[in-house]
Design a protein around this motif. Structure first.
Motif, short mmCIF file in Angstrom:
data_model
loop_
_atom_site.label_atom_id
_atom_site.label_comp_id
_atom_site.label_asym_id
_atom_site.label_seq_id
_atom_site.Cartn_x
_atom_site.Cartn_y
_atom_site.Cartn_z
N ASP A 82 -3.86 8.93 0.66
CA ASP A 82 -2.78 9.55 1.01
C ASP A 82 -2.77 10.91 1.36
OD1 ASP A 82 0.04 8.84 1.84
OD2 ASP A 82 0.71 9.59 -0.15
N GLY A 134 0.97 -1.31 0.00
CA GLY A 134 -0.25 0.10 -0.16
C GLY A 134 0.81 1.29 -0.08
N THR A 135 0.19 2.31 0.61
CA THR A 135 1.04 3.56 0.40
C THR A 135 2.47 3.48 1.08
OG1 THR A 135 -0.07 4.53 2.25
CG2 THR A 135 -1.21 4.93 0.15
N THR A 183 -10.35 0.14 4.44
CA THR A 183 -8.95 -0.15 3.87
C THR A 183 -8.32 0.71 3.20
OG1 THR A 183 -10.09 -0.49 1.80
CG2 THR A 183 -10.15 -2.58 3.45
N HIS A 184 -7.24 0.30 2.63
CA HIS A 184 -6.34 1.44 1.59
C HIS A 184 -5.98 2.61 2.43
CE1 HIS A 184 -7.28 -1.65 -1.02
NE2 HIS A 184 -7.59 -0.91 -2.12
N ASN A 185 -5.42 2.49 3.73
CA ASN A 185 -4.70 3.59 4.36
C ASN A 185 -5.76 4.33 5.36
OD1 ASN A 185 -2.43 4.62 5.29
ND2 ASN A 185 -2.46 6.32 3.76
N GLY A 198 -1.45 1.29 -5.80
CA GLY A 198 -1.12 0.36 -4.83
C GLY A 198 -1.47 -1.19 -5.07
N ASN A 212 -4.18 -7.40 -2.00
CA ASN A 212 -4.91 -6.33 -3.09
C ASN A 212 -4.04 -6.72 -4.20
OD1 ASN A 212 -6.46 -4.68 -4.49
ND2 ASN A 212 -5.19 -2.79 -3.88
N TYR A 219 -6.32 4.33 -3.32
CA TYR A 219 -5.82 4.56 -2.09
C TYR A 219 -5.62 5.88 -1.53
CZ TYR A 219 -3.51 -0.07 -1.97
OH TYR A 219 -3.51 -1.60 -1.95
N LYS A 270 -15.26 0.50 1.78
CA LYS A 270 -13.94 1.09 1.63
C LYS A 270 -13.36 1.90 2.77
CE LYS A 270 -16.08 5.03 -0.61
NZ LYS A 270 -15.56 5.93 0.33
#
Length: 504
Positions: free
Chosen positions: A84, A51-52, A280-282, A112, A76, A82, A277
């Protein structure tokens, strides 16, 4: 229990290279394949989590000639959704490392996933090949498959969400693999204890990436040892974080699981729940299930090295916390939201520490989300306020104030206490920091200053703070029985409910 054989992979490869050299003389750059350092002097690393932050730190890993990244892993496959704190930061970091200003040209979103991680590795190593191409980085969805198939890994770097750190670390040590992890070691106190115990018994070299050598702290300790602030009474540390959105209840309705994303694997030890969502993703850090809040995100950086420098190695005996409350409108009436799923937007936590070998009993205070201590009289007399982020040590005779990680510390009141001491002040920006200490430690076969075996007090402290927030009352902690003694229900927060097959 995993054993770490003294005749390790590097020595074996060195012997093999010497044997091969008896038949053929091979240039060093050919032996290395990826540079002038031969494989016997490199550590092979699997990067789990693309990820990030996983991608942000990968450039430094790739550019270290003592490291060879041989595998990446992420639940993923690929996406551009993502979150950030910079729209182009990840892209620009990758461009700089690759020396390619066209990478990601014409594409939108923040990238990502394991496809990006694999592409990053192979493009970078391909620069050293006459053909410009390189195929030597395996890609995995599941870290368990990675450990089953990859037999030549020296170390794993864990860059996944907080709730999976413990599972991956223990699995790696069971396979005889050294472990480097982003903070925290775990977002549950009892889980963290089990990881640390495994590190002690397995012989693995481990490293918590939040550790850093902070010369400012050595200066602070020297002032304390000289008696300039008297006996320590309090430590205050504050951050403007969180920068991510904090939630007050579970998101609904559920959303379809994106293509290429293994939601069940991402959940790991957490029992099944509908995908959304907002988990997830940071953005995982704000959830009690998945993260550790701002104190885990940032407090490790400031407090872990401070604990090490001051000799704070006995865990707190009690904690109490307050968080911001939230109200919502229901049928034209505003009602208080009882939030037990996510960290508050701002909070303050107080821990009571016992006497240490060289320190009296003291209290530690944490503040985030815009909260901070009021300016002490010494600052007010000088017409100053506490900074937006900072560290302050309060003694019976005086105080020390610095930046969040103790940067540029001063004695208070500065107008009098700093007289004749300006020459002692450290400009932290001029101090070169070694960010590859764990690489050298693994090559030399020794523990790092940021080893898991030194991180029990910081891990207990951070996780006990989260327990206090959820308990909504002062909690007393017995460090021998590992129990909350005055609130039976709060003991639930020391551990988690595990998905079947993921128990630790």
């Amino acid at each position: 229990m995993a054993t770490f054989d003294p005749i390790n992979r590097r020595e074996f490869m060195a012997s093999a290279a010497a044997f091969a050299a008896s038949f053929t003389i091979v240039p060093s750059n050919v032996i290395a394949g990826l540079g002038k350092i031969p494989p016997s002097d490199q550590i092979t690393v699997a990067n789990i989590g693309c990820g990030t932050q996983g991608l942000r730190e990968m450039g430094e890993l790739l550019q270290n000639p003592k490291v060879r990244v041989v595998a990446v892993c992420d639940s993923n496959k690929f996406s551009t959704d993502y979150f950030d704190w910079s729209p182009y930061g990840i892209r620009n970091d990758i461009r700089k490392t690759l020396g390619d200003d066209t990478w990601w040209e014409g594409k939108l979103g923040i990238p990502g996933g394991r496809d990006i991680g694999q592409e990053y590795v192979e493009k970078y190593y391909g620069k050293n090949k006459p053909s410009g191409r390189y195929k030597g980085c395996e890609s995995y969805e599941d870290y368990r498959e990675l450990f089953a198939k990859e037999n030549g890994i020296d170390a794993v770097k864990i860059m996944t969400p907080d709730h999976t750190h413990a599972s991956i670390a223990i699995a790696a040590m069971n396979k005889g693999i050294h472990v480097v992890t982003h903070k925290p070691i775990s977002n549950r106190l009892l889980e963290g204890r089990k990881v640390i115990e495994k590190a002690k018994t397995s012989g693995a070299i481990t490293h918590l990436l939040a550790w850093s050598d902070r010369p400012e702290y050595r200066q602070i300790k020297a002032w304390m040892d000289a008696g300039l602030i008297g006996e320590l009474k309090e430590i205050h540390n504050w951050s403007y974080r969180p920068v991510w959105q904090q939630w007050t209840k579970r998101p609904s309705p559920a959303m379809p699981i994106p293509e290429g994303f293994n939601w069940n694997l991402w959940l790991g030890p957490i029992p099944d729940m509908p995908y959304h969502k907002n988990y997830t993703h940071n953005v995982f850090r704000g959830w009690y299930d998945f993260g550790g809040g701002s104190v885990a995100d940032m407090g490790h950086y400031s407090l872990f090295p401070l604990f090490e420098t001051l000799g704070i190695n006995k865990s707190p005996l009690a904690a109490k916390a307050f968080g911001t409350t939230t109200r919502e409108e229901v049928n034209q009436v505003y009602q208080w939201v009882d939030n037990n799923v996510a960290f508050p937007a701002s909070c303050t936590i107080k821990w009571n520490f016992p006497a240490q070998s060289t320190l009296p009993a003291f209290d530690l205070f944490w503040y985030d989300g815009g909260m901070k201590p009021f300016a002490p009289e010494e600052l007010e007399r000088d017409g100053k306020d506490t900074p937006d982020e900072g560290l302050m040590l309060v003694g019976t005779k005086g105080k020390i104030l610095g930046g969040f990680r103790g940067e540029n510390p001063v004695l208070l009141p500065e107008s009098t206490m700093m007289t004749g001491r300006d020459s002692e002040r450290i400009n932290s920006r001029e101090v070169e920091r070694n960010t590859s200490s764990w690489v050298d430690a693994i090559l030399e076969g020794k523990q790092t200053p940021g080893s898991f075996i030194r991180a029990q007090t910081i891990t207990d402290t951070i996780n006990l703070g989260a327990v206090a927030l959820r308990a909504k009352s002062k909690i007393n902690f017995d460090v021998n029985s590992l129990q909350i003694t005055n609130n039976e229900k709060a003991n639930e927060y020391l551990t988690r409910e595990y998905r079947s097959g993921w128990e630790i």
